[in-house]
Scaffold this active site. Structure first.
Site, mmCIF file in Angstrom:
data_model
loop_
_atom_site.group_PDB
_atom_site.id
_atom_site.type_symbol
_atom_site.label_atom_id
_atom_site.label_comp_id
_atom_site.label_asym_id
_atom_site.label_seq_id
_atom_site.Cartn_x
_atom_site.Cartn_y
_atom_site.Cartn_z
ATOM 1 N N ASN A 43 22.473 -31.257 11.038
ATOM 2 C CA ASN A 43 21.886 -30.513 9.928
ATOM 3 C C ASN A 43 22.939 -29.670 9.202
ATOM 4 O O ASN A 43 22.756 -28.489 8.954
ATOM 5 C CB ASN A 43 20.747 -29.640 10.460
ATOM 6 C CG ASN A 43 19.786 -29.192 9.379
ATOM 7 O OD1 ASN A 43 19.477 -28.007 9.297
ATOM 8 N ND2 ASN A 43 19.294 -30.086 8.562
ATOM 9 N N HIS A 47 10.047 -35.670 4.653
ATOM 10 C CA HIS A 47 11.438 -35.940 5.028
ATOM 11 C C HIS A 47 11.616 -36.010 6.540
ATOM 12 O O HIS A 47 12.650 -36.489 7.033
ATOM 13 C CB HIS A 47 12.370 -34.887 4.412
ATOM 14 C CG HIS A 47 12.498 -33.614 5.190
ATOM 15 N ND1 HIS A 47 11.543 -32.622 5.152
ATOM 16 C CD2 HIS A 47 13.477 -33.166 6.010
ATOM 17 C CE1 HIS A 47 11.923 -31.613 5.911
ATOM 18 N NE2 HIS A 47 13.102 -31.916 6.457
ATOM 19 N N GLN A 50 22.162 -26.384 12.465
ATOM 20 C CA GLN A 50 21.832 -26.509 13.880
ATOM 21 C C GLN A 50 23.113 -26.932 14.612
ATOM 22 O O GLN A 50 23.294 -28.087 14.967
ATOM 23 C CB GLN A 50 20.707 -27.532 14.076
ATOM 24 C CG GLN A 50 19.414 -27.142 13.408
ATOM 25 C CD GLN A 50 18.278 -28.119 13.699
ATOM 26 O OE1 GLN A 50 18.237 -28.754 14.747
ATOM 27 N NE2 GLN A 50 17.346 -28.227 12.764
ATOM 28 N N TYR A 65 11.438 -18.175 4.394
ATOM 29 C CA TYR A 65 11.827 -19.537 4.750
ATOM 30 C C TYR A 65 10.611 -20.454 4.822
ATOM 31 O O TYR A 65 9.619 -20.157 5.483
ATOM 32 C CB TYR A 65 12.562 -19.544 6.090
ATOM 33 C CG TYR A 65 12.915 -20.923 6.581
ATOM 34 C CD1 TYR A 65 13.821 -21.713 5.893
ATOM 35 C CD2 TYR A 65 12.312 -21.453 7.719
ATOM 36 C CE1 TYR A 65 14.145 -22.984 6.325
ATOM 37 C CE2 TYR A 65 12.623 -22.724 8.167
ATOM 38 C CZ TYR A 65 13.540 -23.485 7.464
ATOM 39 O OH TYR A 65 13.845 -24.748 7.889
#
Length: 495
Positions: free
Chosen positions: A400, A76, A404, A48
């Site tokens: 998200n 971002h 999340q 990740y």
């Protein structure tokens, strides 16, 4: 004293980081971090943030180059809003982040930690907007601003002056930080802002808690109260450990006191129940201490690398729920301490309850107004603290794309507690100023030596309110004086 990574860090270290400090990154620790970095480079399979997109977009491939991956990580997240966080909070967060990364489980480049320690050795502080973190996958947005400033992008402070980050780095003699994707993610994927704000709030609240114990003793002495509410037999029957600690502290502060014999049999709860109230606060603050100790010893990141086991483990060690609960508890404690300070000042300015002292402790009531403005302000401070004491840690909103789907909102809780602790500090100063003024307008002088010493310190620094004058600066001065005196008194050995 230099701070050696990875720690264990202490709350006092977070406070010290407000000014330039020496943070050592010893060679053996650097080598362990480098070993984790080498393991990351050799690892196979999706990792990740190193080979993938972020958050809900983890199922997509990341950028082709390491530099692009870093840019993509941070760009971002440039979505924060609002006023800048106080630079001491941001600098403390850099120290917390360095401590976590130095534990060698993040796969970060050693030069990232070196850059953090170098920045802490100067007056550099990234400019970080207050709003934007949910404290779940770390303090992503605020830490992204910090990382960008270390790269020379965005804005920063140098010795308290805001300027473009590139200029601040150059003036501080720092080199812009070079990052790849894993380095960038490791800088943002932890709750370091939350931990930093909570630690600073806890330290401030503890100082005010000690100050309120000493001020309660001084109030008891000036009014001539019967101190039987502190009798060790009575407190032992209550069985709560914090009450015993506080009662011992109050008895020590009142050693040698003589009661006037003119007060009511039973004092108002703001005096009589002070050991129970302040004792409960002591126990609650001890819980917060434990959470902070764990946070400052933890690796807050994802994924974590375990080279000895050849394992890359993806999980949720960036989830700030413990700090969220602790910050919410701290907010409740601060609110009740604020209530106590406000009620004690109200008692002190009221001639019906203060043994006949003039209203508002005015030297010439009507022609002068004494503590009237200060008391109005304390009411506003207490109301502000109480209004903001609503728990944040259970206000979860999914975000998200439901990646999340539960969030702790610990950053909001910790920053709220940080603000509240500053107001409690001012409430303590207001009460201290009132006690100093009470003696000027006719209260008896303290009979306990420890109380007399506190009053003498206040009298030496602050003139009586006679005639009226603006008292804002005096409140701040009194707050610092009484807290310093309380900390010193708490460190004295007891017989």
């Amino acid at each position: 004293m230099p701070i050696a990574l990875p720690g264990p860090l202490r709350v006092d270290d977070l406070h010290a980081a407000a000014l330039p400090i020496i943070v050592e990154f010893p060679e053996p620790v650097s080598q362990a971090v480098a070993a984790g970095r080498d393991f990351l480079a050799a690892a196979r399979g999706p990792i990740y943030g190193a080979t993938t997109g972020f958050g809900a977009l983890v199922g997509y491939a990341g950028r082709d180059t390491a530099a692009d991956q870093a840019d993509n990580t941070l760009a971002h997240l440039g979505a924060g809003q609002g006023p800048d966080l106080p630079p001491p909070v941001v600098r403390a967060a850099l120290l917390v982040r360095a401590g976590s990364l130095a534990r060698g489980l993040s796969g970060v480049s050693p030069h990232v930690i070196t850059a953090l320690t170098a920045a802490l050795g100067t007056g550099f502080a990234p400019a970080v907007p207050r709003f934007g973190s949910v404290g779940a996958s770390g303090d992503l947005i605020p830490l992204a601003y910090a990382a960008q400033a270390l790269r020379g992008r965005g804005d920063a402070y140098l010795d308290g002056r805001r300027m473009p980050a590139a200029d601040a780095l150059a003036k501080a003699g720092l080199t812009p930080l070079v990052l790849d994707g894993r380095d960038a993610l490791a800088l943002v994927n932890g709750v370091s802002v939350t931990t930093a704000a909570l630690g600073l709030a806890q330290r401030a609240a503890r100082r005010s808690h000690l100050a309120l114990q000493l001020l309660t003793a001084l109030l008891t002495d000036l009014l001539g109260c019967d101190p039987q509410f502190l009798d060790a037999r009575l407190i032992a029957a209550y069985a709560h450990p914090g009450a015993a600690v506080v009662a011992d502290h109050l008895r020590a502060a009142l050693a040698g006191m003589s009661a006037s014999g003119t007060r009511p049999l039973q004092e108002p709860y703001s005096i009589r129940c002070a050991p129970q109230l302040l004792g409960a606060a002591h126990d609650a603050l001890s819980y917060v201490d434990g959470v902070l100790d764990a946070d400052l010893a933890s690796v807050s990141d994802n994924p974590l690398l375990f080279p000895g086991d050849e394992a890359v483990l993806h999980g949720g060690n960036f989830f700030g729920q413990p700090a969220a609960f602790a910050a919410d508890l701290l907010a409740v404690v601060v609110a009740q301490l604020a209530n106590l300070a406000e009620r004690q000042l109200d008692l002190l300015v009221d001639p019906a309850r203060n043994t006949g002292l003039p209203p508002m402790l005015a030297a010439g009531p009507g022609r002068q107004h004494g503590l009237q403005g200060v008391q109005l302000a304390t009411t506003a401070f207490a109301a502000h603290i109480r209004r903001d004491a609503t728990p944040a840690g259970m206000q979860s909103l999914p975000t998200n794309l439901h990646n999340q789907d539960v969030v702790p909102l610990g950053t909001q809780a910790a920053l709220r507690a940080y603000d509240q602790a500053e107001l409690l500090h001012l409430l303590c100063g207001s009460l201290a100023l009132g006690l100093r003024q009470a003696v000027h307008v006719g209260a008896r002088r303290p009979t306990a030596p420890a109380c007399a010493a506190v009053l003498a310190r206040l009298e030496a620094a602050i003139a009586p309110v006679d005639p009226d004058r603006p008292l804002d600066a005096d409140v701040r001065l009194a707050a610092g004086l009484c807290e310093d005196a309380a900390v010193e008194f708490s460190l004295k050995p007891r017989p």
